[in-house]
Structures are given as structure tokens and as C-alpha cells.
Design an enzyme around this catalytic site. Sequence first.
Site, mmCIF file in Angstrom:
data_model
loop_
_atom_site.group_PDB
_atom_site.id
_atom_site.type_symbol
_atom_site.label_atom_id
_atom_site.label_comp_id
_atom_site.label_asym_id
_atom_site.label_seq_id
_atom_site.Cartn_x
_atom_site.Cartn_y
_atom_site.Cartn_z
ATOM 1 N N TYR A 1 -12.484 -2.498 -3.788
ATOM 2 C CA TYR A 1 -13.069 -2.457 -2.441
ATOM 3 C C TYR A 1 -14.599 -2.399 -2.472
ATOM 4 O O TYR A 1 -15.203 -1.905 -1.517
ATOM 5 C CB TYR A 1 -12.484 -1.285 -1.652
ATOM 6 N N ARG B 1 -2.090 -14.407 3.900
ATOM 7 C CA ARG B 1 -2.937 -13.760 4.916
ATOM 8 C C ARG B 1 -2.322 -13.921 6.306
ATOM 9 O O ARG B 1 -2.311 -12.993 7.102
ATOM 10 C CB ARG B 1 -4.352 -14.351 4.896
ATOM 11 N N HIS C 1 -2.158 -5.448 1.375
ATOM 12 C CA HIS C 1 -3.445 -6.108 1.100
ATOM 13 C C HIS C 1 -3.159 -7.507 0.595
ATOM 14 O O HIS C 1 -2.187 -7.706 -0.136
ATOM 15 C CB HIS C 1 -4.230 -5.347 0.023
ATOM 16 N N PHE D 1 -15.428 3.440 6.930
ATOM 17 C CA PHE D 1 -14.047 3.761 6.566
ATOM 18 C C PHE D 1 -13.810 3.761 5.052
ATOM 19 O O PHE D 1 -12.690 4.015 4.598
ATOM 20 C CB PHE D 1 -13.067 2.795 7.250
ATOM 21 N N THR E 1 -5.846 -7.194 10.754
ATOM 22 C CA THR E 1 -6.053 -5.955 9.990
ATOM 23 C C THR E 1 -5.411 -4.737 10.648
ATOM 24 O O THR E 1 -4.754 -3.937 9.974
ATOM 25 C CB THR E 1 -7.566 -5.712 9.800
ATOM 26 N N ARG F 1 2.165 -6.721 9.336
ATOM 27 C CA ARG F 1 1.476 -5.601 9.993
ATOM 28 C C ARG F 1 1.913 -5.465 11.455
ATOM 29 O O ARG F 1 2.015 -4.354 11.973
ATOM 30 C CB ARG F 1 -0.039 -5.808 9.893
ATOM 31 N N LYS G 1 0.825 -1.208 0.000
ATOM 32 C CA LYS G 1 0.000 0.000 0.000
ATOM 33 C C LYS G 1 0.867 1.270 0.000
ATOM 34 O O LYS G 1 2.085 1.191 0.229
ATOM 35 C CB LYS G 1 -0.930 -0.041 1.224
ATOM 36 N N ASN H 1 -2.113 0.068 6.939
ATOM 37 C CA ASN H 1 -1.621 -1.233 7.422
ATOM 38 C C ASN H 1 -0.786 -1.983 6.380
ATOM 39 O O ASN H 1 -0.720 -3.204 6.390
ATOM 40 C CB ASN H 1 -2.787 -2.070 7.941
ATOM 41 N N GLU I 1 -9.501 -10.151 -8.089
ATOM 42 C CA GLU I 1 -8.524 -9.078 -7.862
ATOM 43 C C GLU I 1 -7.336 -9.176 -8.825
ATOM 44 O O GLU I 1 -6.850 -8.155 -9.312
ATOM 45 C CB GLU I 1 -8.048 -9.129 -6.409
HETATM 46 P P1 IDP Z 1 -8.054 -6.796 5.506
HETATM 47 O O1 IDP Z 1 -7.219 -5.855 4.685
HETATM 48 O O2 IDP Z 1 -7.301 -7.339 6.697
HETATM 49 O O3 IDP Z 1 -8.701 -7.889 4.679
HETATM 50 P P2 IDP Z 1 -10.672 -5.510 5.591
HETATM 51 O O4 IDP Z 1 -11.651 -5.657 6.719
HETATM 52 O O5 IDP Z 1 -10.983 -6.219 4.318
HETATM 53 O O6 IDP Z 1 -9.223 -5.920 6.151
HETATM 54 O O7 IDP Z 1 -10.529 -3.965 5.312
HETATM 55 C C1 IDP Z 1 -9.888 -3.482 4.144
HETATM 56 C C2 IDP Z 1 -8.975 -2.341 4.531
HETATM 57 O O8 IDP Z 1 -9.756 -1.248 5.026
HETATM 58 C C3 IDP Z 1 -8.011 -2.650 5.685
HETATM 59 O O9 IDP Z 1 -6.844 -3.318 5.242
HETATM 60 C C4 IDP Z 1 -7.707 -1.255 6.226
HETATM 61 O O10 IDP Z 1 -6.770 -0.573 5.410
HETATM 62 C C5 IDP Z 1 -9.065 -0.578 6.088
HETATM 63 N N1 IDP Z 1 -9.889 -0.703 7.308
HETATM 64 C C6 IDP Z 1 -10.563 -1.785 7.742
HETATM 65 N N2 IDP Z 1 -11.225 -1.549 8.885
HETATM 66 C C7 IDP Z 1 -10.953 -0.246 9.192
HETATM 67 C C8 IDP Z 1 -11.354 0.608 10.274
HETATM 68 O O11 IDP Z 1 -12.092 0.236 11.192
HETATM 69 N N3 IDP Z 1 -10.864 1.876 10.248
HETATM 70 C C9 IDP Z 1 -10.038 2.339 9.259
HETATM 71 N N4 IDP Z 1 -9.658 1.568 8.231
HETATM 72 C C10 IDP Z 1 -10.096 0.294 8.188
HETATM 73 MG MG MG Z 2 -10.229 -7.791 3.218
#
Ligand code: IDP
Ligand code: MG
Length: 160
Positions: free
Chosen positions: A51, A87, A117, A59, A93, A104, A11, A114, A128
Site C-alpha cells: 500500500y 476490477r 483487493h 486511512f 471501493t 463488494r 481480505k 471491503n 504485487e
Molecule cells: P481499491 O481497493 O478499490 O483499489 P483504493 O482507493 O486503492 O481502493 O484503496 C485501498 C483500500 O483502502 C480500499 O480497498 C479500502 O480498504 C481502503 N480505503 C480506501 N478509501 C478509504 C476511505 O476513505 N476510508 C477507509 N478506508 C478506505
Molecule cells: Mg487500489
Amino acid sequence: MSMERTLILLKPDAVQRGLSGKILARFEEKGLKIVGMKLMQMSQELAAQHYSAHKEKPFYKGLVSFMTSSPIVALALEGIGAIEICRKMMGATFGSKAEPGTIRGDFGVSNSFNLVHGSDSKEAADKELGLFFKPEELLEYNLAAFTWIYDPVEELGQQG
Ligand code: IDP
Ligand code: MG
């Protein structure tokens, strides 16, 4: 487990913090094979497609804004069980919650910034990879170390 391909994105925070090489090295050292790689800046349209499952989340707007703000590195990685392995290597996350030893967990503390992805299922990976790579950008080649990364008889199905 079968041979799989997964989409990994380094990212904007990873690229800006000079961590692209270190994070890529972790995947390489694990034994994942790079079959696609490019530096690119995501468009609004691509971020919206990528997304789409999060469209209604609070968010979402910030996420699209972050992901389109600066270049990313898109990777297609191949290996047996690659989706789940990547993963696990990424960690939870939120950087503050991710275990030490994960990407992370070792490199960040933020919920949104973070670093990485990774596709979370075979269906997501297929979708994707198609969004980020043209078919001809995903290469087929022999990795010399392959038969040392995997047991040829047990895991690659070769004759003993
Ligand atoms: P993942 O990347 O671990 O699969 P997801 O729930 O799919 O997590 O969320 C996608 C991305 O959205 C996360 O990697 C993070 O950058 C962002 N994100 C997820 N939850 C939050 C939140 O509660 N606050 C701010 N950003 C978030
Ligand atoms: Mg995800």
C-alpha cells in the site's frame, strides 16, 4: 486484450466472515484460472510495500492495521483481460456504493472492510504478484476447460 495475471487478496473480513469460498467461486465461475493461492498473514512490512501509494492518505494507518490483523487468502488469477475483469467483478471501493452483482456490492457495506483487493493496472499486477508470490509459486499448467472458456480460433489464436 492479452493474457494477463493479476493479484487478488481476500481480505481479513472475507476470511473471518466465511466468504473466501464464495468469492473464490465467483472468479472460478467467470473462467479465471488460479495460478497461485495461499492463506497467509500479512506482515507490517508487506502491507507497507503493498500500500505504498496510499502512505499519505488519512486511512493508511487503519488500512495497514486491518490488513495485518488476521489471515488473508492471496490469489494469482490468469485470463485474457484478467486485470480489468477482476476490477469490474469487485465493484466500487466502498461497499455502500458498489453495484449489486459485484463482490463488494453483494457482500458488504463498509468503506474499509471491503472484502477484496485487485491489482488496478499491469504495472501494479507485476509489482504485487512479486510481493506475494515467489516465481516458483506461480504455476504453469493446462486448464482442461480453457478451450471452452475461450474461442480457440477467435481468442486463443489457434488454427481453424
Ligand atoms: P481499491 O481497493 O478499490 O483499489 P483504493 O482507493 O486503492 O481502493 O484503496 C485501498 C483500500 O483502502 C480500499 O480497498 C479500502 O480498504 C481502503 N480505503 C480506501 N478509501 C478509504 C476511505 O476513505 N476510508 C477507509 N478506508 C478506505
Ligand atoms: Mg487500489
